[in-house]
Every structure is written in C-alpha cells, then in structure tokens.
Design a protein around this motif. Sequence first.
Motif, mmCIF file in Angstrom:
data_model
loop_
_atom_site.group_PDB
_atom_site.id
_atom_site.type_symbol
_atom_site.label_atom_id
_atom_site.label_comp_id
_atom_site.label_asym_id
_atom_site.label_seq_id
_atom_site.Cartn_x
_atom_site.Cartn_y
_atom_site.Cartn_z
ATOM 1 N N LEU A 193 54.889 66.661 4.648
ATOM 2 C CA LEU A 193 56.110 66.051 5.190
ATOM 3 C C LEU A 193 56.384 66.548 6.610
ATOM 4 C CD1 LEU A 193 58.404 66.074 2.037
ATOM 5 C CD2 LEU A 193 57.294 64.100 3.088
ATOM 6 N N GLU A 194 56.073 67.805 6.890
ATOM 7 C CA GLU A 194 56.245 68.321 8.257
ATOM 8 C C GLU A 194 55.309 67.605 9.233
ATOM 9 O OE1 GLU A 194 55.735 72.569 8.375
ATOM 10 O OE2 GLU A 194 57.302 72.877 6.878
ATOM 11 N N TYR B 93 56.544 58.786 4.943
ATOM 12 C CA TYR B 93 57.361 59.945 4.571
ATOM 13 C C TYR B 93 58.020 59.704 3.214
ATOM 14 C CZ TYR B 93 60.652 63.832 5.123
ATOM 15 O OH TYR B 93 61.368 64.986 4.946
ATOM 16 N N GLU B 94 58.625 58.530 3.058
ATOM 17 C CA GLU B 94 59.274 58.205 1.779
ATOM 18 C C GLU B 94 58.264 58.176 0.638
ATOM 19 O OE1 GLU B 94 62.519 57.884 0.739
ATOM 20 O OE2 GLU B 94 62.756 58.836 2.696
ATOM 21 N N ALA C 22 56.588 65.313 12.346
ATOM 22 C CA ALA C 22 56.149 65.552 13.730
ATOM 23 C C ALA C 22 55.707 64.240 14.380
ATOM 24 C CB ALA C 22 55.016 66.575 13.753
ATOM 25 N N SER C 23 55.026 63.385 13.629
ATOM 26 C CA SER C 23 54.615 62.084 14.160
ATOM 27 C C SER C 23 55.822 61.195 14.422
ATOM 28 C CB SER C 23 53.665 61.386 13.187
ATOM 29 O OG SER C 23 52.467 62.101 13.089
ATOM 30 N N ARG D 9 57.393 62.335 17.581
ATOM 31 C CA ARG D 9 56.601 61.931 18.747
ATOM 32 C C ARG D 9 56.863 60.463 19.093
ATOM 33 N NH1 ARG D 9 52.408 64.398 17.303
ATOM 34 N NH2 ARG D 9 51.377 62.733 16.139
ATOM 35 N N MET D 10 56.925 59.608 18.089
ATOM 36 C CA MET D 10 57.199 58.187 18.334
ATOM 37 C C MET D 10 58.606 58.010 18.914
ATOM 38 S SD MET D 10 54.459 56.699 17.540
ATOM 39 C CE MET D 10 53.072 57.691 17.049
ATOM 40 N N SER D 11 59.573 58.754 18.387
ATOM 41 C CA SER D 11 60.940 58.677 18.912
ATOM 42 C C SER D 11 60.988 59.127 20.369
ATOM 43 C CB SER D 11 61.884 59.541 18.080
ATOM 44 O OG SER D 11 61.982 59.055 16.780
ATOM 45 N N GLY D 12 60.243 60.177 20.677
ATOM 46 C CA GLY D 12 60.181 60.652 22.061
ATOM 47 C C GLY D 12 59.580 59.609 22.983
#
Length: 136
Positions: free
Chosen positions: A11-12, A80-81, A16-17, A20-23
Amino acid sequence: MTDTPNKHKHLEFIQASINRMSGNLFLLKGWSITLIAALFALAAKDTNKAYILIAYFPLFIFWALDGYFLSQERRFRALYEHVRKLREEDIDFSMETGSFRTDPRTNWMAAIRSRTLTIYYAGLAVVMLALAPFIR
C-alpha cells in the motif's frame, strides 16, 4: 489484529505512485499558466496576435497530459482499494493497473472531461478569450 507487513508495504508503494501522479497534475497546471502568460506577454510586447492563437496549442496539450495523469492516478487508487481488501498471503507487490482500464472513471477521456480539469482548462480558455481584445 493480524500482522500484515507485506500489505502495508505494498500500500505504501501504491500511495507513492498516487502522490507522484498528483504532483505531476500540480506541476502541469503551473506550467500551463506560466507558458500561456508568457505567450500573452509576447503578444502584448510585439503586438502580434498570432501568439494568442499559439497559446491555445499548449492549453490543449496540457489538458490532455493532465487527463492522462489523472487517469493514471485513478487507476492507482483503484489498485489501492483492491490491495486493501486482499489477504496478507495474497499480496504479490504487483503495481500493474491494466485490469482497472475497464472502469469508466479511469478512462483517459473520462479524466479529460472530469469536473476539475474542465473547470480549470475551459476557464483558462475563457480568460484567454476575454483578454485577447485588450492586446493591441
């Protein structure tokens, strides 16, 4: 409560991915404003309205890129879900999101038409249209 170190680590990795996409989404919005403002400044400085027309090209490119990264972020959220519901012994640390492509929300075109991207980029296009007559 059972010990689930593999699930937590997986899950970590997924989170992190997602981060990164949000960034990337945030950076693209900043670059779009910067580039379009620079093209408008050139149009005002050189009194050349062609720069205004050229400014629409990066607008649509950044909109498409933003849609891509948003669709990827949504796929990682779906992963994630999925992983969150798995048992510890079923954790395989896969980061493959291909199985979530069939979800309509993770589709690239659905992401481009998302409320947030549409409001941002269509709003930016309207502002560009409104400012264009003031360039002499």
